[in-house]
Design an enzyme around this catalytic site. Structure first.
Site, PDB file in Angstrom:
ATOM      1  N   HIS A 172      -3.710  -5.171   0.802  1.00 56.32           N
ATOM      2  CA  HIS A 172      -3.091  -5.525   2.083  1.00 56.32           C
ATOM      3  C   HIS A 172      -3.090  -7.045   2.267  1.00 56.32           C
ATOM      4  O   HIS A 172      -3.947  -7.596   2.975  1.00 56.32           O
ATOM      5  CB  HIS A 172      -3.830  -4.850   3.239  1.00 56.32           C
ATOM      6  CG  HIS A 172      -3.452  -3.416   3.428  1.00 56.32           C
ATOM      7  ND1 HIS A 172      -2.431  -3.008   4.253  1.00 56.32           N
ATOM      8  CD2 HIS A 172      -3.946  -2.284   2.863  1.00 56.32           C
ATOM      9  CE1 HIS A 172      -2.310  -1.692   4.212  1.00 56.32           C
ATOM     10  NE2 HIS A 172      -3.220  -1.227   3.375  1.00 56.32           N
ATOM     11  N   CYS A 203       0.821  -1.205   0.000  1.00 51.50           N
ATOM     12  CA  CYS A 203       0.000   0.000   0.000  1.00 51.50           C
ATOM     13  C   CYS A 203       0.859   1.259   0.000  1.00 51.50           C
ATOM     14  O   CYS A 203       1.490   1.576  -0.995  1.00 51.50           O
ATOM     15  CB  CYS A 203      -1.006  -0.032   1.153  1.00 51.50           C
ATOM     16  SG  CYS A 203      -2.411   1.085   0.894  1.00 51.50           S
ATOM     17  N   GLU A 229      -1.232  -8.872   4.075  1.00 53.47           N
ATOM     18  CA  GLU A 229      -1.008  -9.295   5.465  1.00 53.47           C
ATOM     19  C   GLU A 229      -2.314  -9.440   6.230  1.00 53.47           C
ATOM     20  O   GLU A 229      -2.382 -10.193   7.217  1.00 53.47           O
ATOM     21  CB  GLU A 229      -0.071  -8.300   6.167  1.00 53.47           C
ATOM     22  CG  GLU A 229      -0.697  -7.048   6.713  1.00 53.47           C
ATOM     23  CD  GLU A 229      -1.072  -5.998   5.671  1.00 53.47           C
ATOM     24  OE1 GLU A 229      -1.661  -4.966   6.047  1.00 53.47           O
ATOM     25  OE2 GLU A 229      -0.790  -6.206   4.463  1.00 53.47           O
TER      26      GLU A 229
END
Length: 240
Positions: free
Chosen positions: A216, A114, A218
């Site tokens: 994202h 990001c 993660e």
């Protein structure tokens, strides 16, 4: 041999408790867990301004994850701040710009997420749209606002890229951003697009693994195997 992964940290001020306004260094735990589950030993890299300490930080890790966060100061890419710009953190910008340059000089693989992707692009001469409202072609909802592990739109991957070799032609991703790449830095190529034409990933040309993604991953690794594979792909490049 353990692969040490440095994850760029951020600073936030306490809003309550015994020390309101007191600065704390932190990173969201999903980054740490995703790196650890992929076989890395995670370390938080706090924002510092001393060049020698920064070089020592980079030398002590085998790969770097650039985490998300604030908007990047538009003065870094030659623009004045526009009305829709949100909070910036110039000290972090300066730190990460030098960190990126140092890591690449030391041939340390980078996975940028990001804001991290934007920082990669700006560091090497690319530019950003300060807000989606300034990009007339951007029609998809790019900030889902909540439900981090929910995938909300598709991205298509460019053939011949590392990400295409991992995901194939397309994948569904989550989305939490209001800025996008305008001009891609000359040493990078766009590796993925949303269906409205927004650049969703970039890769640096050459052998060193330097990959940025707009979404994202993660936040997705607990529920989605394909995003676990992205961290594994990065880890495969670390220490080789």
């Amino acid at each position: 041999m353990a692969k040490r992964i440095g994850i760029t940290g951020n600073i936030m001020a306490d809003q309550s408790g015994p020390f309101p306004g007191y600065n704390r260094a932190y990173v969201n735990n999903d980054y740490i867990q995703s790196a650890a589950e992929a076989g890395g030993v995670p370390f938080i890299l706090p924002v510092i301004q001393e060049t020698e300490l920064l070089k020592e930080q980079v030398s002590q890790v085998d790969g770097i994850i650039l985490s998300g966060g604030q908007d990047i100061d538009p003065l870094l890419y030659g623009e004045e701040p526009l009305q829709a710009l949100r909070k910036t953190f110039p000290d972090r910008d300066a730190y990460e710009k030098e960190l990126i340059q140092t890591a690449i000089a030391m041939e340390k693989p980078i996975l940028a997420i990001c804001r991290g992707m934007h920082m990669l692009n700006v560091t090497f001469g690319g530019t950003l749209y300060q807000d989606l409202s300034h990009a007339s072609f951007a029609e998809i909802k790019h900030d889902q606002e909540k439900d981090p592990p929910l995938k909300t739109h598709h991205v298509s991957f460019e053939k011949g890229t590392r990400l295409h070799s991992l995901f194939g032609d397309s994948a569904r991703v989550n989305s939490f951003h209001h800025q996008i790449i305008k001009e891609t830095a000359s040493t990078f190529k766009a590796a993925a697009y949303a269906k409205d034409g927004v650049i969703e990933a970039i890769e640096r040309t050459g052998e060193l693994f330097v990959v940025g993604v707009q979404w994202h991953p993660e936040m997705l690794t607990k529920k989605h195997e394909d995003m676990k594979k992205l961290f594994s792909l990065f880890m495969d490049a670390v220490g080789t």
